[in-house]
Design a protein around this motif. Structure first.
Motif, mmCIF file in Angstrom:
data_model
loop_
_atom_site.group_PDB
_atom_site.id
_atom_site.type_symbol
_atom_site.label_atom_id
_atom_site.label_comp_id
_atom_site.label_asym_id
_atom_site.label_seq_id
_atom_site.Cartn_x
_atom_site.Cartn_y
_atom_site.Cartn_z
ATOM 1 N N GLY A 165 46.588 18.462 -13.258
ATOM 2 C CA GLY A 165 47.401 19.598 -12.860
ATOM 3 C C GLY A 165 47.342 19.794 -11.362
ATOM 4 O O GLY A 165 46.542 19.167 -10.675
ATOM 5 N N MET A 166 48.220 20.663 -10.848
ATOM 6 C CA MET A 166 48.273 20.933 -9.413
ATOM 7 C C MET A 166 48.120 22.418 -9.138
ATOM 8 O O MET A 166 48.594 23.259 -9.904
ATOM 9 N N MET A 167 47.477 22.727 -8.028
ATOM 10 C CA MET A 167 47.393 24.103 -7.547
ATOM 11 C C MET A 167 47.900 24.175 -6.113
ATOM 12 O O MET A 167 47.564 23.328 -5.285
ATOM 13 N N LEU A 168 48.726 25.172 -5.834
ATOM 14 C CA LEU A 168 49.174 25.401 -4.480
ATOM 15 C C LEU A 168 48.092 26.126 -3.694
ATOM 16 O O LEU A 168 47.413 27.005 -4.222
ATOM 17 N N THR A 169 47.950 25.758 -2.429
ATOM 18 C CA THR A 169 46.959 26.383 -1.560
ATOM 19 C C THR A 169 47.531 26.555 -0.156
ATOM 20 O O THR A 169 48.581 25.988 0.174
ATOM 21 N N ILE A 170 46.839 27.326 0.654
ATOM 22 C CA ILE A 170 47.097 27.322 2.088
ATOM 23 C C ILE A 170 46.436 26.063 2.634
ATOM 24 O O ILE A 170 45.245 25.842 2.404
ATOM 25 N N PRO A 171 47.153 25.194 3.338
ATOM 26 C CA PRO A 171 46.563 23.922 3.781
ATOM 27 C C PRO A 171 45.306 24.127 4.622
ATOM 28 O O PRO A 171 45.225 25.064 5.415
ATOM 29 N N THR A 172 44.343 23.240 4.416
ATOM 30 C CA THR A 172 43.103 23.321 5.192
ATOM 31 C C THR A 172 42.899 22.113 6.100
ATOM 32 O O THR A 172 41.917 22.063 6.839
ATOM 33 N N THR A 173 43.808 21.141 6.036
ATOM 34 C CA THR A 173 43.657 19.935 6.856
ATOM 35 C C THR A 173 44.417 20.040 8.177
ATOM 36 O O THR A 173 44.446 19.079 8.948
#
Length: 243
Positions: A165-173
């Motif tokens: 599955g996938m979860m959306l996040t605020i990018p950290t890279t």
């Protein structure tokens, strides 16, 4: 789309069963493509490849490819076209109608049209495209903390992983995250860039039961981010039970 069902943590569960729209041929927005590409190059790196769509449904989706560098030793893939149409957001989220998605792949990942004939190489790209089109197919929206399983029940993406599955996040890279996260395309249109983190089924189950903040706490302890790790530790599965 129905939001009547709630998880154990009190968050709405949306079940997308019937697509809301027939096939609609879509073309790219050249001005938006130019601005999004420039934005990616400013905050991530040179776009050295683009996976173009030949025939597009609802929105024309390209995938911008930023190759590994010594400073960022992984591929970064960013959608370009999801924001051609607004998402159907709930009241209070009007500022987040427009979005693009990104995911990162290890430098050793096989990234080519030939390699993508193998689902073990292609599934992150498939899911970028699937999720970028989902809000427009089902009159829904995607935002940080939302999780989307690969089927019901969730099944692994491919033979090379148990991630499901996938979860959306605020990018950290992204080093200059605040500047990267929002891109004003016009006075009325601001695009937000979300990262994707692949999850195990047990992690998605944990999030439904305990909430996204508790899951983030577990993921952060082992520094999980949007760089795909096909065999990373499952933070919600122990030898003698879950959670």
């Amino acid at each position: 789309m129905s939001s009547q069902e709630l998880s154990a943590s009190g968050q709405p569960i949306y079940r997308h069963e019937t697509r809301q729209h027939e096939f609609q041929l879509a073309a790219g927005n050249e001005e938006a493509i130019e601005k999004i590409t420039q934005h990616v190059e400013t905050y991530i790196g040179p776009v050295e490849g683009v996976f173009h769509e030949i025939i597009s449904d609802l929105v024309h989706l390209d995938i911008l490819i930023v190759s590994p560098t010594p400073e960022r030793n992984y591929y970064t893939l960013v959608t370009c076209g999801m924001s051609n149409l607004p998402m159907t957001v709930p009241e209070g989220a009007e500022n987040f109608k427009y979005a693009e998605l990104m995911i990162c792949l290890p430098a050793s990942w096989k990234v080519s049209e030939e390699a993508f004939q193998d689902e073990a190489n292609y599934w992150p790209v498939r899911w970028l495209k699937t999720l970028a089109r989902m809000p427009h197919e089902y009159d829904t929206w995607l935002y940080a903390g939302h999780t989307i399983p690969n089927g019901d029940p969730a099944e692994p993406f491919a033979d090379n992983t148990k991630l499901a599955g996938m979860m959306l996040t605020i990018p950290t890279t992204i080093e200059e995250l605040e500047a990267f996260f929002s891109l004003p395309l016009s006075e009325e249109k601001e695009v937000h860039f979300f990262g994707l983190i692949p999850l195990y089924k047990e992690e998605m189950d944990f999030k439904l039961k305990h909430g996204v903040d508790d899951l983030f706490d577990k993921l952060n302890k082992i520094e999980v981010n949007e760089i795909v790790q096909v065999d990373r530790k499952n933070v919600c599965k122990k030898r003698f039970g879950l959670f």
